[in-house]
Scaffold this motif. Structure first.
Motif, mmCIF file in Angstrom:
data_model
loop_
_atom_site.group_PDB
_atom_site.id
_atom_site.type_symbol
_atom_site.label_atom_id
_atom_site.label_comp_id
_atom_site.label_asym_id
_atom_site.label_seq_id
_atom_site.Cartn_x
_atom_site.Cartn_y
_atom_site.Cartn_z
ATOM 1 N N MET A 180 5.631 3.748 -4.834
ATOM 2 C CA MET A 180 5.534 4.182 -3.449
ATOM 3 C C MET A 180 4.324 3.520 -2.803
ATOM 4 N N GLY A 181 4.427 3.326 -1.507
ATOM 5 C CA GLY A 181 3.324 2.694 -0.799
ATOM 6 C C GLY A 181 3.048 3.360 0.529
ATOM 7 N N TRP A 182 1.852 3.133 1.025
ATOM 8 C CA TRP A 182 1.483 3.533 2.389
ATOM 9 C C TRP A 182 1.119 2.277 3.162
ATOM 10 N N TYR A 183 1.587 2.236 4.390
ATOM 11 C CA TYR A 183 1.259 1.160 5.315
ATOM 12 C C TYR A 183 0.732 1.790 6.599
ATOM 13 N N ARG A 184 0.126 0.973 7.445
ATOM 14 C CA ARG A 184 -0.298 1.463 8.746
ATOM 15 C C ARG A 184 -0.145 0.365 9.784
ATOM 16 N N GLN A 185 -0.005 0.797 11.029
ATOM 17 C CA GLN A 185 0.130 -0.148 12.130
ATOM 18 C C GLN A 185 -0.645 0.362 13.318
ATOM 19 N N ALA A 186 -1.639 -0.415 13.700
ATOM 20 C CA ALA A 186 -2.432 -0.104 14.884
ATOM 21 C C ALA A 186 -1.783 -0.782 16.096
ATOM 22 N N GLN B 255 0.037 -6.148 13.474
ATOM 23 C CA GLN B 255 1.126 -6.067 12.514
ATOM 24 C C GLN B 255 0.906 -4.910 11.549
ATOM 25 N N ARG B 256 1.999 -4.444 10.997
ATOM 26 C CA ARG B 256 1.910 -3.402 9.978
ATOM 27 C C ARG B 256 1.212 -3.982 8.752
ATOM 28 N N GLU B 257 0.269 -3.227 8.200
ATOM 29 C CA GLU B 257 -0.474 -3.707 7.040
ATOM 30 C C GLU B 257 -0.386 -2.708 5.895
ATOM 31 N N TRP B 258 -0.403 -3.251 4.714
ATOM 32 C CA TRP B 258 -0.369 -2.427 3.510
ATOM 33 C C TRP B 258 -1.711 -1.743 3.295
ATOM 34 N N VAL B 259 -1.674 -0.483 2.846
ATOM 35 C CA VAL B 259 -2.891 0.301 2.644
ATOM 36 C C VAL B 259 -3.102 0.634 1.166
ATOM 37 N N ALA B 260 -2.069 1.179 0.514
ATOM 38 C CA ALA B 260 -2.221 1.632 -0.863
ATOM 39 C C ALA B 260 -0.851 1.725 -1.513
ATOM 40 N N ALA B 261 -0.846 1.717 -2.847
ATOM 41 C CA ALA B 261 0.401 1.841 -3.583
ATOM 42 C C ALA B 261 0.164 2.556 -4.898
ATOM 43 N N ILE B 262 1.216 3.202 -5.381
ATOM 44 C CA ILE B 262 1.154 3.871 -6.666
ATOM 45 C C ILE B 262 2.441 3.563 -7.412
ATOM 46 N N SER B 263 2.304 3.164 -8.673
ATOM 47 C CA SER B 263 3.483 2.824 -9.467
ATOM 48 C C SER B 263 4.174 4.086 -9.968
#
Length: 120
Positions: A34-40, A44-52
């Motif tokens: 799973m991942g978290w992204y953010r967009q200001a 552009q939308r950018e990747w923030v964090a991920a967990i396997s």
């Protein structure tokens, strides 16, 4: 079909904390990264964090040491604990399912997003 529902966003002062949650439907959750992204705005939308699926984690340099991603497979939920928030963390945050952990690519499923606003 996987559905993702984020919650926990809001308005916070710089230096404060928020915890985002992403509830997933379907048994796919436990076998996927799973991942978290953010967009200001305007960016552009950018990747923030991920967990396997096994619980390994990784972070973008901009949030390392301040954000923590975790998951509860029994609840089909992934979390993003955000501490020491900065105004530049202001964005809509999106949950992503099926994240390609080793390659760093997003999966096919996205939540609707939750707004995080950090005031200075």
């Amino acid at each position: 079909q996987v559905q993702l529902v984020e919650s926990g966003g809001g308005l916070v002062q710089a230096g404060g904390s928020l915890r985002l949650s992403c509830a997933a439907s379907g048994s796919i959750f436990s076998i996927n990264a799973m991942g978290w992204y953010r967009q200001a705005p305007g960016l552009q939308r950018e990747w923030v964090a991920a967990i396997s699926s096994g619980g390994s984690t990784k972070y973008a340099d901009s949030v390392k040491g301040r954000f923590t991603i975790s998951r509860d497979n029994a609840k089909n939920t992934v979390y993003l604990q955000m501490n020491s928030l900065k105004p530049e963390d202001t964005a809509v945050y999106y949950c992503n399912a099926g994240f390609r952990y080793s390659l760093g690519y997003p999966g096919d499923y996205w939540g609707q997003g939750t707004q995080v606003t950090v005031s200075s």
